[in-house]
Design a protein around this motif. Structure first.
Motif: not given
Length: 339
Positions: A302-326
């Motif tokens: 949730q905090a990464l959504v508002e951060l500028p630059g490409p870095g936060p988007q890359e982390v969000l993509r990894r979290l989108a494949e997280d083992a926890d479904r939620t």
């Protein structure tokens, strides 16, 4: 030795020597043929004893009691004198502080002086409602010194009165443009108190005063406070004032879930204002993220959504494949939002 000579040599007036005689404290041994008082060497020594005891603050009755009884124990009387003197000095200090306060307001008429004195009396009232009314009046009325208001905030235990005092303090600081050294020192001293409640009041007052430069500087010192509430309040206020040093505590708030939404908003604002801070924020938020619990990973996403630059988007993509479904569902939604 006649009374006039005794007066010249001792510095005790003739009138006072006659009074000592009248009350039986120092009666001259003899009289001349003409009826004049005549003092012996022993009388003069007794006079010196009388004056010495009077310099300690003893009343004439106490002096007489001490001189009448050779076995008189002075310890109890001296202890009473110590307490009485301390109380008198405290009253004098309070009067001096009040006079300094009135002088600092620049009151130009007796009406203005009376108004200031009335406010000071009300601020010292035992009734919380009256103190609150006085604090509200101080915000719009006579310009009380910021140092006085700072000390009042630190000493005020009623939360409603403390809030009104912080408002009055902020008004005083805004009028001055920046806290004077005495006000800043008073609030900084509050941050060093052993009482957590005083430190909380100090950081709340400083937070209300930010982004005044000296208030922000004191808030940065509070980031090392042992009490989490003080650290969090200092971090949010200093962060809103643009202080990058608040980043570690703000990140800790996000990850721990303590006022995490507000902390995330401040981190985003700091990141947008300074690219170098953006990198620090991203590293701190995502460091060791895979070892945290799902709730923490969601808050970071949730905090990464508002951060500028490409870095936060890359982390969000990894979290989108997280083992926890939620976690994966939340992060995937945010990926789409940033696209």
């Amino acid at each position: 030795m006649l009374i006039g000579e005794v007066a010249r040599r001792s510095g005790v007036s003739v009138r006072m020597l006659r009074h000592y005689d009248a009350v039986g404290l120092l009666r001259p041994t003899g009289r001349t043929v003409g009826g004049y008082r005549e003092y012996s060497p022993d009388d003069v020594r007794r006079l010196l004893h009388v004056e010495g005891l009077r310099t300690l603050g003893l009343s004439l009755a106490q002096v007489g009691e001490a001189l009448r009884d050779p076995g008189f124990d002075p310890s109890g009387l001296v202890a009473d004198l110590v307490r009485a003197t301390e109380q008198r000095l405290e009253r004098e200090r309070e009067l001096l502080a009040r006079l300094h306060t009135v002088d600092a307001t620049g009151a130009g008429t007796w009406t203005e002086v009376v108004d200031v004195v009335g406010l000071l009396r009300a601020l010292g009232s035992p009734a919380a409602g009256r103190r609150q009314q006085a604090a509200l009046a101080a915000a719009d009325g006579p310009a009380l010194p910021a140092e006085l208001l700072a000390r009042s905030v630190l000493a005020e235990s009623d939360p409603h009165v403390a809030g009104a005092l912080r408002w009055a303090l902020r008004s005083a600081l805004e009028r001055a443009g920046d806290p004077d050294a005495a006000a800043a020192a008073a609030l900084a001293a509050g941050l060093g108190s052993d009482d957590p409640a005083v430190r909380r009041r100090a950081v709340d007052a400083l937070a209300d005063a930010a982004p005044v430069p000296s208030a922000t500087a004191a808030l940065l010192d509070a980031l090392a406070d042992p009490e989490p509430r003080v650290r969090r309040r200092a971090a949010t206020a200093a962060g809103r004032a643009g202080a990058g040093d608040a980043v570690p505590e703000l990140v800790a708030m996000v990850r721990a879930g303590d006022d995490d939404v507000e902390a995330a908003e401040i981190l985003a604002a700091l990141s947008r204002a300074d690219p170098s801070v953006a990198g620090r924020v991203l590293d701190a938020l995502t460091g060791g993220l895979d070892r945290t619990d799902p709730a923490t990973r969601i808050r970071v996403a949730q905090a990464l959504v508002e951060l500028p630059g490409p870095g936060p988007q890359e982390v969000l993509r990894r979290l989108a494949e997280d083992a926890d479904r939620t976690v994966a569902l939340v992060a995937g939604t945010f990926v789409g939002r940033r696209a």
